[in-house]
Design an enzyme around this catalytic site. Sequence first.
Site, PDB file in Angstrom:
ATOM      1  CB  SER A 172      -0.896   0.003   1.245  1.00  0.00           C
ATOM      2  OG  SER A 172      -1.541   1.249   1.417  1.00  0.00           O
ATOM      3  CE1 TYR A 185      -4.151  -2.004   5.646  1.00  0.00           C
ATOM      4  CE2 TYR A 185      -3.268   0.091   4.867  1.00  0.00           C
ATOM      5  CZ  TYR A 185      -3.861  -1.126   4.605  1.00  0.00           C
ATOM      6  OH  TYR A 185      -4.152  -1.476   3.306  1.00  0.00           O
TER       7      TYR A 185
END
Length: 296
Positions: A172, A185
Amino acid sequence: MKTILDTSIFWGKFLYYFLGSLVYRIIPKKKNVAGEIVLITGAGSGLGRLLAITFASLGAILVLWDINEEGNMETCRMIKEKGDVKVFAYTCNRGNRQDVYRVADQVKREVGDVNILVNNAGFLTGKLFLNTPDHMVERSFLVSALSHFWTCKAFLPAMLKANHGHLVCISSIAGVVGINGLSDYCASKFAAFGFAESLYLELRLLQKSNVKATIVCPYFVNTGMFDGCTTKDLLLLPILEHENVAQKVLNAILEEQVYLIMPTFLHVVLFLKQIISPDMMITLAETLEWTLPWLP
């Protein structure tokens, strides 16, 4: 003299690989995945499901992993509806190392050696740091980072033996740039990115150049994980549509790209991150600012 020689060799190699990469970008070659065994984690929904469907349309043999048995079987059904395709669905808890190894052994017995491994499954807490329970931090790392170690350990040996395979890490932009409200995250995606990049370099040093790697770093994708999220600047950093992302990821794999960063503006962000002052990082963070509906 040795220093001058080493420096000359470095710049010679740099120029050679740079020009080769430039030519390859202009005239890309796409490999054939028909008959290849493709394992996709997190295949029960979102990006994983779309990747499975697109790989199936190219004649690949699909192995679907997800902890959500119902969603995984739905993906399997959708693929079978599109034609005579070999597809196998397995329920697997990627956060459990023993379960990963158990199901991996089952896949090797029942389907064969995996040729393309797509580590796609992820986990989002979406809480401010001090509000994130310890067990959710641990789950973020188990699912989004450590599970990559277990799946690669399970399937990489056969790829190395055949000198043929492809490892795909769905990381990501949160794996290369810190983002507010996503401490666990970001940390887990940074770990996944670092592992994938390190493993790619290791494979090259082992002269296993036919075992490829692709590392994908998209901005936030319009899947169930990010429902209700908005960004500050929809023109520069829109929430990405998963159909478009799936197609670009597929193309990157077929063209054997090592890095895929989406959207293009993020290349500018990553460049600025390296050269601006700490105070200017606040401006950069504001540009990347996004809103989770459940944050205060």
